[in-house]
Design a protein around this motif. Structure first.
Motif, mmCIF file in Angstrom:
data_model
loop_
_atom_site.group_PDB
_atom_site.id
_atom_site.type_symbol
_atom_site.label_atom_id
_atom_site.label_comp_id
_atom_site.label_asym_id
_atom_site.label_seq_id
_atom_site.Cartn_x
_atom_site.Cartn_y
_atom_site.Cartn_z
ATOM 1 N N VAL A 147 0.844 -1.205 0.000
ATOM 2 C CA VAL A 147 0.000 0.000 0.000
ATOM 3 C C VAL A 147 0.870 1.242 0.000
ATOM 4 O O VAL A 147 0.681 2.171 -0.790
ATOM 5 N N ARG A 148 1.859 1.267 0.882
ATOM 6 C CA ARG A 148 2.710 2.456 0.983
ATOM 7 C C ARG A 148 3.582 2.622 -0.259
ATOM 8 O O ARG A 148 3.846 3.749 -0.695
ATOM 9 N N ASP A 149 4.012 1.505 -0.846
ATOM 10 C CA ASP A 149 4.797 1.594 -2.088
ATOM 11 C C ASP A 149 3.964 2.198 -3.218
ATOM 12 O O ASP A 149 4.430 3.066 -3.959
ATOM 13 N N LEU A 150 2.726 1.732 -3.360
ATOM 14 C CA LEU A 150 1.852 2.264 -4.407
ATOM 15 C C LEU A 150 1.501 3.719 -4.124
ATOM 16 O O LEU A 150 1.453 4.546 -5.044
ATOM 17 N N ALA A 151 1.277 4.044 -2.844
ATOM 18 C CA ALA A 151 0.980 5.432 -2.479
ATOM 19 C C ALA A 151 2.152 6.338 -2.837
ATOM 20 O O ALA A 151 1.962 7.457 -3.344
#
Length: 579
Positions: A147-151
């Motif tokens: 999630v944080r990588d995509l964000a």
């Protein structure tokens, strides 16, 4: 027959829910496409459908010259008159920015053609996968660190555009697409094996015996449902699509659009739009929308609920608290029908960010039930009149498919995410942090060891129903009636079985109070014993094999290159005609 149907009688019988409204096929509207149609002298042939909107349909097509698959975005005839997306991408190229380092769906080619409903502009785009909102629709979940990588990837795109004075405007999970692995080596047969053949529905006129007009489609097609396919076709990388709402925000007055912007997706609209303070797209409005996206990705639920489409100012007051006094005073100067309803002091902030984050990962008895059991509960709880009452908004199919909650927030991640979102979600645009500050924030740069299991796949399906929640041996044996030696579940399951042989039935009626009490006991027993199994109800666990990201690249081409100018930037380019 109501007044609306008398004034606007339907020409065609309504099509299936999975396709666009067939009333959009008329003069000035959408172009009717049949699988197998070819465009631009046979260069592009339609293989499948990717999606649709109110002003376009998008098709998977084979580019026979370049031997690759592309996406054909065919705009409605009316929508073809002003294609801002072309102008924005031309501006980006004029600045010398490399599209290889900018993850937006690039226009590879473009052309126009005349159809039965008028002249249409067709944009040839790189093929991308599903939008991020498909996660909820197909009960898919992301690993927390994914999630944080995509964000961070989305924020990176925003930074590059903001650095060059471009605000995206329509930033939402609808327009953020996961990339797909290179399909160019696949045959059409392999495409159909992976995604299924296009499901077609014949269009028919409302008047019996009347034939279809030339404006109507012979067939309407279901689009590819990536959530039903093998997930290994997807990459943990995103691209931002649909830049048609993007605007120039720099100091050159010649590049400014004089038109007032609209909130293309109101669920992501900033407070200043709702309160009538500033209704133009800005970098600050992008920051607010980006915060909504971060929250949605991590919590698997929208920050602003669906009714924000009509009552956004109310929702924002519940979230952010009381509006600035000058914004309140502004309402007195507006027409009565444009005034925003101001909530009481007690109501403002009652659904604050802190409250919302505290609920992330909270398990309720409802989550322990299979969809079938939920449906049974609906029928037992609501009579037919209540189920059909639009004011109650009871949708059995939708609500019975509620997926389990996402991974819980640790204290550390809760603190970091709350800090970041609080800085992005402010009433006053000038108080929001910049995209540079967003990218430097700890939430996008930390690894939370208690949550980030690198052995789990980055995306997987929720295993709906009781098979997913086997927290303890006692739970398995008592609830699922699983043999502890063989691991097999007996045909006569535990408390979950909804038939009259189930001991939880009393006088022919299932005792839901006992059911809920049992579910709570199960959960607390599991928490206290800490005997979670590797596949038990930790929503961050995963069931699929890990992906090997492989980025596909397309070369931006344009058959009619020309020198950049302000006039050409703001006007519709002169395209070739395919009659």
């Amino acid at each position: 027959m109501d007044d609306d149907s008398m004034e606007y009688p339907r020409k065609y019988c309504p099509g299936p829910d999975w396709c666009e409204d067939n009333e959009l096929y008329d003069i000035g509207g959408l172009h009717p496409v049949v699988i197998g149609d070819s465009f631009r002298d046979g260069q592009y042939s339609v293989v499948h459908k990717l999606g649709y909107g109110g002003f376009s349909t998008v098709w998977l097509a084979r580019d026979h010259r370049a031997e690759r698959y592309v996406a054909l975005k065919i705009l409605s005839a009316a929508g073809s008159r002003c294609v801002n997306e072309i102008a924005i991408q031309r501006y980006i190229r004029a600045l010398g920015m490399s599209f290889d380092d900018l993850s937006i769906t690039k226009i590879i080619d473009r052309f126009s053609f005349r159809g039965p409903n008028g002249r249409h502009t067709c944009l040839v785009l790189e093929v991308a996968g599903p939008s991020l909102n498909f996660l909820d629709k197909h009960s898919l979940k992301l690993r927390p660190d994914s999630v944080r990588d995509l964000a961070a990837q989305v924020a990176g795109v925003v930074r590059k555009l903001h650095t060059n004075d471009i605000a995206i405007g329509d930033l939402s999970t609808d327009n953020i697409l996961l990339k797909v692995k290179n399909l160019s080596s696949w045959s059409e047969e392999e495409i159909y094996q992976r995604f299924g053949e296009p499901e077609a529905s014949e269009a028919c006129p409302t008047r019996e015996g009347e034939s279809l007009s030339s404006h109507a489609p012979r067939y309407q097609y279901d689009h590819i449902h990536f959530g039903w396919c093998d997930l290994d076709v997807l990459e943990p990388n995103v691209t931002v699509a649909d830049m048609n709402e993007a605007v120039y925000t720099g100091s050159n007055p010649a590049l400014h659009s004089q038109a007032e912007s609209s909130a293309a997706n109101r669920v992501y609209a900033a407070p200043e739009w709702w309160f009538g303070v500033n209704q133009k797209h800005t970098k600050a409005s992008d920051i607010f929308a980006l915060a909504c996206i971060f929250f949605e990705l991590r919590t698997a639920s929208p920050l602003l609920p669906a009714y924000a489409m009509t009552d956004g100012a109310e929702v924002i007051q519940l979230l952010l608290g009381e509006a600035p006094q000058e914004w309140k005073d502004l309402q007195n100067d507006r027409d009565e029908d444009q005034q925003v309803e101001l909530l009481s002091h007690e109501e403002c902030g009652s659904e604050s960010l802190d409250i919302k984050l505290a609920a992330v990962g909270k398990w309720e008895p409802w989550h322990y039930m299979t969809p079938e059991q939920r449906k049974q509960h609906f029928f037992d709880t609501y009579d037919e009149e209540e189920r059909n009452d639009p004011d109650k908004d009871i949708n059995i199919e939708r609500d019975s498919s509620t997926r389990p909650p996402p991974a819980r927030l640790s204290d550390e991640e809760h603190h970091d995410l709350k800090d970041l979102l609080s800085r992005m979600l402010t009433y006053l645009p000038e108080e929001r942090i910049t995209i540079e500050e967003v990218l430097q924030h700890p939430w996008l740069n930390k690894r939370y060891d208690d949550l980030d299991d690198q052995t789990a796949p980055w995306i997987c399906r929720y295993d709906r129903g009781f098979r997913y929640y086997n927290a303890t041996e006692w739970y398995r044996a008592y609830v699922l009636n699983v043999d502890p030696d063989s691991g097999d579940k007996a045909e006569n399951g535990g408390i979950w079985r909804l038939d009259e042989e189930n001991p939880k039935f009393e006088n022919g009626t299932f005792n839901w109070d006992v059911f809920y009490d049992s579910a709570e006991d199960i959960w607390y027993d599991a928490v206290e014993s800490q005997e979670f199994e590797s596949d038990a109800p930790e929503p961050e666990e995963a069931d699929e094999e890990e992906e090997d990201p492989q980025e596909s690249e397309e070369v931006m081409t344009d058959s009619d290159e020309e020198e950049f100018s302000v006039t050409k930037l703001l006007g519709l380019p002169v395209d070739s005609d395919d009659e």
